[in-house]
Structure formats: structure tokens, C-alpha cells
Design a protein around this motif. Structure first.
Motif, PDB file in Angstrom:
ATOM      1  N   UNK A   1       0.896  -1.118  -0.143  1.00 48.77           N
ATOM      2  CA  UNK A   1       0.021  -0.035   0.037  1.00 48.77           C
ATOM      3  C   UNK A   1       0.996   1.138   0.123  1.00 48.77           C
ATOM      4  N   UNK A   2       1.995   1.126   0.633  1.00 48.75           N
ATOM      5  CA  UNK A   2       2.791   2.314   0.774  1.00 48.75           C
ATOM      6  C   UNK A   2       3.582   2.651  -0.584  1.00 48.75           C
ATOM      7  N   UNK A   3       4.182   1.496  -0.995  1.00 52.55           N
ATOM      8  CA  UNK A   3       4.561   1.690  -2.399  1.00 52.55           C
ATOM      9  C   UNK A   3       3.572   2.313  -3.366  1.00 52.55           C
ATOM     10  N   UNK A   4       2.334   1.867  -3.307  1.00 52.39           N
ATOM     11  CA  UNK A   4       1.310   2.168  -4.340  1.00 52.39           C
ATOM     12  C   UNK A   4       1.093   3.593  -3.961  1.00 52.39           C
ATOM     13  N   UNK A   5       1.082   4.202  -2.797  1.00 54.07           N
ATOM     14  CA  UNK A   5       0.698   5.462  -2.312  1.00 54.07           C
ATOM     15  C   UNK A   5       2.125   6.427  -2.846  1.00 54.07           C
ATOM     16  N   UNK A   6       3.049   5.832  -2.716  1.00 51.52           N
ATOM     17  CA  UNK A   6       4.455   6.775  -3.360  1.00 51.52           C
ATOM     18  C   UNK A   6       4.161   6.814  -4.830  1.00 51.52           C
ATOM     19  N   UNK A   7       3.927   5.715  -5.584  1.00 52.89           N
ATOM     20  CA  UNK A   7       3.881   5.779  -7.066  1.00 52.89           C
ATOM     21  C   UNK A   7       2.672   6.893  -7.446  1.00 52.89           C
ATOM     22  N   UNK A   8       1.603   6.677  -6.875  1.00 50.05           N
ATOM     23  CA  UNK A   8       0.432   7.322  -7.228  1.00 50.05           C
ATOM     24  C   UNK A   8       0.755   9.066  -6.784  1.00 50.05           C
ATOM     25  N   UNK A   9       1.462   9.352  -5.713  1.00 46.88           N
ATOM     26  CA  UNK A   9       1.633  10.574  -5.353  1.00 46.88           C
ATOM     27  C   UNK A   9       2.695  11.411  -6.371  1.00 46.88           C
TER      28      UNK A   9
ATOM     29  N   UNK B   1       2.316  10.662  -9.382  1.00 48.60           N
ATOM     30  CA  UNK B   1       1.519  10.821 -10.611  1.00 48.60           C
ATOM     31  C   UNK B   1       2.117   9.753 -11.628  1.00 48.60           C
ATOM     32  N   UNK B   2       2.514   8.578 -11.012  1.00 46.35           N
ATOM     33  CA  UNK B   2       2.975   7.821 -12.310  1.00 46.35           C
ATOM     34  C   UNK B   2       1.953   6.404 -12.288  1.00 46.35           C
ATOM     35  N   UNK B   3       2.107   5.881 -13.541  1.00 48.19           N
ATOM     36  CA  UNK B   3       1.454   4.647 -13.632  1.00 48.19           C
ATOM     37  C   UNK B   3       2.245   3.424 -13.448  1.00 48.19           C
TER      38      UNK B   3
END
Length: 91
Positions: free
Chosen positions: A7-15, A17-19
Motif C-alpha cells: 500500500x505504501x509503494x502504491x501511495x508513493x507511486x500515485x503521489x 503521478x506515475x502509472x
């Protein structure tokens, strides 16, 4: 590391703004591995965490500890500073 790592990695990626594909291309983490981690099918290996922290050190403490109010320290630099201080005292 708990299952919250994905979840943290996804949050970082989304913050950022990367697919997933862009993140995978930039980090060298295979997209399938990234998907598996984000969907909590498996835990990220240390190498994955190192890659992410290396690209975005501002997220390292959050990624590894949940603690974002930390002062970063480097034991190698601290050892050099002590050596210099000892040299000053000896002169």
C-alpha cells in the motif's frame, strides 16, 4: 515489513503521478513484481525497497517505518567527524 508495504509503494507511486509501467521503467522493477507487491500477493524484497528509497529518498523513512518526522543520519559521516575532532585535539 508488514503487508502495508504494498500500500505504501502504491501511495508513493500515485503521489508521483506515475502509472505502473512508468514506475517500472524508471526503477527497473518488473511491472509484474510491482503489481504483486501492490496487491499484497507478496512482500517486497530488500532490493525493491532500496531501489525506491534510492530514487526518492524523501519517502525512505515512510516506506520503512511509517515515521516521517525523522532526522537522517549517516554513521560513516559521523565517524569521519569524530576522527577529525580527535585529530584536532591531538594537535
Amino acid at each position: 515489513m508488514s503487508s502495508a508495504a504494498g500500500k505504501k509503494i502504491r501511495a508513493i507511486r500515485e503521489s508521483l503521478d506515475m502509472g505502473r509501467q512508468e514506475f517500472a521503467d524508471l526503477t527497473g522493477i518488473p511491472k509484474g513484481t510491482l503489481i504483486g507487491i501492490e496487491q499484497d500477493r507478496h512482500e517486497p524484497k530488500a532490493g525493491v525497497l532500496e531501489i525506491i528509497a534510492g530514487h526518492w529518498p524523501e519517502y525512505a523513512a515512510y516506506l520503512l517505518t511509517d515515521n516521517t518526522n525523522v532526522k537522517q543520519r549517516n554513521p560513516e559521516v559521523e565517524a569521519l567527524a569524530r576522527e577529525l575532532e580527535d585529530q584536532k585535539k591531538a594537535s
